[in-house]
Design a protein around this motif. Sequence first.
Motif, short mmCIF file in Angstrom:
data_model
loop_
_atom_site.label_atom_id
_atom_site.label_comp_id
_atom_site.label_asym_id
_atom_site.label_seq_id
_atom_site.Cartn_x
_atom_site.Cartn_y
_atom_site.Cartn_z
N ASP A 260 -0.95 -27.88 24.68
CA ASP A 260 -0.80 -27.06 23.46
C ASP A 260 -0.05 -27.78 22.34
O ASP A 260 0.75 -27.18 21.61
N VAL A 263 0.05 -26.45 18.74
CA VAL A 263 1.06 -25.46 18.36
C VAL A 263 2.25 -26.14 17.68
O VAL A 263 2.80 -25.62 16.71
N ILE A 264 2.63 -27.30 18.18
CA ILE A 264 3.72 -28.06 17.57
C ILE A 264 3.37 -28.43 16.14
O ILE A 264 4.20 -28.32 15.22
N ARG A 266 1.24 -26.94 14.11
CA ARG A 266 1.24 -25.74 13.26
C ARG A 266 2.67 -25.28 12.96
O ARG A 266 2.97 -24.83 11.84
N ALA A 267 3.55 -25.40 13.95
CA ALA A 267 4.95 -25.03 13.73
C ALA A 267 5.60 -25.99 12.74
O ALA A 267 6.35 -25.56 11.85
N ALA A 329 5.30 -27.62 23.48
CA ALA A 329 4.66 -26.30 23.52
C ALA A 329 3.96 -26.07 24.85
O ALA A 329 3.27 -25.08 25.03
N ARG A 373 2.43 -20.25 22.46
CA ARG A 373 1.58 -20.36 21.27
C ARG A 373 2.15 -19.57 20.08
O ARG A 373 1.41 -19.20 19.17
N HIS A 375 3.75 -20.30 17.13
CA HIS A 375 4.15 -21.40 16.25
C HIS A 375 5.12 -20.95 15.17
O HIS A 375 5.95 -21.73 14.69
N LYS A 376 5.06 -19.69 14.78
CA LYS A 376 5.98 -19.18 13.76
C LYS A 376 7.42 -19.17 14.28
O LYS A 376 8.34 -19.61 13.59
N MET A 378 8.51 -20.90 16.78
CA MET A 378 8.89 -22.29 17.06
C MET A 378 9.39 -22.97 15.78
O MET A 378 10.40 -23.69 15.80
#
Length: 425
Positions: A260, A263-264, A266-267, A329, A373, A375-376, A378
């Motif tokens: 994942d 996800v990193i 996107r964060a 993630a 998951r 990302h916000k 994170m």
Amino acid sequence: MKIAIFTDTYEPEINGIVTSTSNFVRMLADDGYQVIIFCPKYDDKKDRVENNIKIFRFPAFSFATNKNTKIALPYLSKIIKVLKKEKPNLIHIQTPMNLGIAGVIVAKILKIKSIQTYHTYLPEFAAYLKISSLIGIDKAKKKIVESEIAKNIKETSFYQRVRELNHRTKKEYLRLIGNKKIKFNIADRSAWAFTRFLYNKSDLVLTPSKILAKILKKKGIKVPVFDQTNGIVTSKISVKKDYKKTGKIIHFGRLGLEKDVDVIIRAFELAREKDRSLTLHIMGDGPARESLENLVAKRVLTKSVKFYGFVSHDKILKILKDFDLFVTASPMETQGLVILEAMAAGLPVVGVNALAVPEVVIEEKNGYTVSRRNHKKMAEKMLEIISDPKKFKSFGEDSKKIAAEHDIKKAYQRLKGHYYRVTGF
């Protein structure tokens, strides 16, 4: 003492199981133990003998989606011949695939005490493989079925029970496929049934974290189960001393689809909207790399996100101290050696609240964990650490203390204790 190790992944492949196994093998050999390793063949790697270590490699193939990982086709006749000659006191099985299953079988045939280490959380991995089958992995079936190990075990009651279980599970899965509500429940039940069937065949089971040891007991593993850290070589890790902010965030490790890493990214994108000094450094390679690079390009992040590809493990251990934060993630960590290595260097961590991660990433002490998951959240936690100088330093210092408990020397002494517990030596 003479120990035979069965593993479906070994050098030169790079992953947590290989790192842990290789570290312990070298320490055992240096201590005068004799170690026999059964593992896949990689390219031109051959059987060899060196410093109390004998390595026997078996023909193997790889999936089109991941050419680095090999699936071994072991010959039971060769394994039995070697073991009859070497007469090991103990068999230690590291993986639940072809070679691991072969290890369980020959331990029973030759009446040798055995230990299995549960490195991989099979329910999550089973779901991942179900996804992977959609992109061609099932094409490997013919090669596996035609392998010699299949020919040797297909008439055994062991094989027949696994085959019956697989047939029932597959039939039920096909009946329900298309119903989004099942969320891999069939794969989950099958994975636990397989886990109970396989791991209860040994005299003792080890697993890298306390939480996983509890789960295995709860799910029906009846033989003794102990948590056994894989250990990290803290002496090789350069330690952070200066906690002046650089804005550099690091993620390193195998870039698998199951990790994942998207996800990193996107964060990071969200965090960078609040702090333009941030940069993300991704070290490692794997089947997800191309899609991750495409995501970065699509998000117009190429100037602030850098992919390094393969970086030697020794080099990573030297440069970790130059970063402010380690982020992962992955929801599949049964321990997470890369997390511990980053912690030993003095980095705070943001990870996922799943499996073993919360055992080493302790909330408000050395980092934060967020839901899978998310990302916000994170991004929020990344900024919370980096923007607070006091928290940044205190989290980093506590990371060092927590990681010190997983030093390889302490882990090695515990492992030897388990060996003696089983063999009586």
